[in-house]
Design an enzyme around this catalytic site. Structure first.
Site, mmCIF file in Angstrom:
data_model
loop_
_atom_site.group_PDB
_atom_site.id
_atom_site.type_symbol
_atom_site.label_atom_id
_atom_site.label_comp_id
_atom_site.label_asym_id
_atom_site.label_seq_id
_atom_site.Cartn_x
_atom_site.Cartn_y
_atom_site.Cartn_z
ATOM 1 N N GLU A 166 -5.841 8.279 10.162
ATOM 2 C CA GLU A 166 -4.561 8.078 10.702
ATOM 3 C C GLU A 166 -4.316 8.995 12.216
ATOM 4 O O GLU A 166 -3.472 8.332 13.075
ATOM 5 C CB GLU A 166 -3.550 8.616 9.768
ATOM 6 C CG GLU A 166 -3.476 7.781 8.397
ATOM 7 C CD GLU A 166 -2.100 7.842 7.788
ATOM 8 O OE1 GLU A 166 -1.284 8.721 8.050
ATOM 9 O OE2 GLU A 166 -2.285 7.393 6.485
ATOM 10 N N CYS A 172 -3.983 -1.050 -1.972
ATOM 11 C CA CYS A 172 -4.177 0.582 -2.059
ATOM 12 C C CYS A 172 -5.167 0.472 -3.338
ATOM 13 O O CYS A 172 -4.824 0.180 -4.624
ATOM 14 C CB CYS A 172 -2.781 1.196 -2.470
ATOM 15 S SG CYS A 172 -2.881 2.826 -2.821
ATOM 16 N N ASP A 195 0.726 -1.240 0.129
ATOM 17 C CA ASP A 195 -0.017 0.196 0.020
ATOM 18 C C ASP A 195 0.811 1.212 0.044
ATOM 19 O O ASP A 195 2.132 1.255 0.309
ATOM 20 C CB ASP A 195 -0.848 0.015 1.419
ATOM 21 C CG ASP A 195 -1.555 1.410 1.399
ATOM 22 O OD1 ASP A 195 -2.426 1.446 0.495
ATOM 23 O OD2 ASP A 195 -1.771 1.925 2.442
ATOM 24 N N SER A 196 0.306 2.469 -0.259
ATOM 25 C CA SER A 196 1.158 3.863 -0.350
ATOM 26 C C SER A 196 1.439 3.989 1.086
ATOM 27 O O SER A 196 2.328 4.955 1.588
ATOM 28 C CB SER A 196 0.248 4.627 -0.380
ATOM 29 O OG SER A 196 -0.952 4.721 0.027
ATOM 30 N N HIS A 221 -8.338 3.631 3.864
ATOM 31 C CA HIS A 221 -8.645 4.448 5.351
ATOM 32 C C HIS A 221 -10.323 4.312 5.536
ATOM 33 O O HIS A 221 -10.399 4.413 6.569
ATOM 34 C CB HIS A 221 -8.061 5.834 5.283
ATOM 35 C CG HIS A 221 -6.617 5.758 5.249
ATOM 36 N ND1 HIS A 221 -5.955 5.441 4.093
ATOM 37 C CD2 HIS A 221 -5.735 6.214 5.956
ATOM 38 C CE1 HIS A 221 -4.518 5.632 4.440
ATOM 39 N NE2 HIS A 221 -4.457 6.188 5.646
ATOM 40 N N CYS A 249 -11.164 3.465 -0.525
ATOM 41 C CA CYS A 249 -9.875 3.881 -0.302
ATOM 42 C C CYS A 249 -9.634 3.015 1.236
ATOM 43 O O CYS A 249 -10.424 2.847 1.844
ATOM 44 C CB CYS A 249 -9.997 5.226 0.156
ATOM 45 S SG CYS A 249 -8.693 6.068 0.862
HETATM 46 N N1 DGL Z 1 -3.997 4.023 0.225
HETATM 47 C C1 DGL Z 1 -4.726 4.958 -0.593
HETATM 48 C C2 DGL Z 1 -5.977 4.367 -1.239
HETATM 49 O O1 DGL Z 1 -6.659 3.261 -1.009
HETATM 50 C C3 DGL Z 1 -5.014 6.015 0.511
HETATM 51 C C4 DGL Z 1 -3.870 7.263 0.651
HETATM 52 C C5 DGL Z 1 -3.221 7.552 -0.379
HETATM 53 O O2 DGL Z 1 -3.527 8.581 -0.996
HETATM 54 O O3 DGL Z 1 -1.907 7.147 -0.793
HETATM 55 O O4 DGL Z 1 -6.409 4.994 -2.337
#
Ligand code: DGL
Length: 268
Positions: free
Chosen positions: A152, A73, A10-11, A186, A184
């Site tokens: 977060e 992600c 993931d990012s 989160h 997303c």
């Molecule tokens: N992990 C990203 C997503 O699921 C969210 C956070 C980001 O913008 O990197 O889209």
């Protein structure tokens, strides 16, 4: 039987919502997680940059001898899954298709809401996936970038989260949608708050949960499941700030994280 780990990337921290579902649905599997915390967010970056980052994340995970890869992600799945699939000879599961399939299964009005990062919303990936399944479905999309820092901070059940959710989501309520994809990593943390604003008639779809279900089928079909949980092991790697990842990550994972190691992702 194949006891090699599943690679998940993931990012940053958000992909732990997908890891949590994999741990629950596939307790026999070991996991190697990489969170690109040095370069987060991906959600505001270009398709080219996100694709380059995704390749590096996968190259790192392959070094860990993973048997399959989950692109946890939404932004990376939306921007780069096609390119990734063409380049690697390993089972790869993204989060967009599982979320799209589930949304099509639950909608009765054929009107679906999708919330995600700017990049996911503008990529057209969910529209494409959903219209392959059902061409009659209409979609309403909305970027909700502030949900990411709220999750977060661990503020998902606070007044701030409610006010933010109301501001973003109020306009979706009179669009006759009956399903809303939390597209997303989160957003599942804010599920209660989002559900409260949207009301009980709008079903929330969690791609993290759906992805773990799809992964179960993929491992089964390829006969590469791990049969025993005696040795299941979880490793966490990041590109920056392992201490913060551990602290915030435990809120996402709802369990302790023993150890997080920093690696140089630019090398891959
Ligand atoms: N992990 C990203 C997503 O699921 C969210 C956070 C980001 O913008 O990197 O889209």
């Amino acid at each position: 039987m194949d006891s090699r780990p599943i690679g998940v990337f993931d990012s940053g921290i958000g992909g732990l919502t997908v890891v949590k579902e994999i741990m629950e649905q596939l307790p026999n599997e070991s996991i190697v997680y990489f969170g690109d915390t040095a370069r987060v967010p991906y959600g505001s970056k270009s398709k080219e940059t996100i694709t380059k980052f995704s390749f590096q994340c996968i190259n790192f995970l392959l070094e860990k001898k993973v048997k399959a890869i989950v692109v946890a992600c939404n932004t990376a799945s939306a921007a780069s899954l096609d390119a990734i699939m063409q380049s690697y000879d390993i089972p790869i599961v993204g989060v967009v298709e599982p979320g799209a399939i589930a949304a099509c299964q639950v909608t009765k009005s054929n009107k679906i809401g999708i919330i995600g990062t700017e990049s996911t919303v503008s990529s057209g990936a969910y529209e494409k996936e959903i219209n392959v399944i059902n061409n009659d479905v209409k979609m309403v999309l909305k970027a909700c970038p502030l949900f990411v820092p709220i999750a977060e901070e661990g503020w998902q059940d606070t007044e701030i989260a409610k006010l933010t959710a109301r501001k973003y989501l109020e306009e979706l309520k009179d669009k006759n949608i009956d399903a809303l994809v939390m597209a997303c990593t989160h957003y599942p943390l804010l599920e209660n708050t989002i559900g409260e604003i949207m009301g009980a008639n709008i079903k929330l779809v969690n791609p993290a949960y759906e992805t773990a279900k799809v992964l179960t089928t993929v491992l089964h079909d390829l006969k590469i499941q791990s049969k025993s949980n005696k040795n299941s092991n979880y490793e966490f790697y990041v590109s920056d700030n392992p201490v913060k990842f551990k602290k915030v990550g435990e809120n996402f994972l709802k369990r302790p994280i023993a150890y997080v190691q920093k690696i140089e992702i630019e090398k891959y």
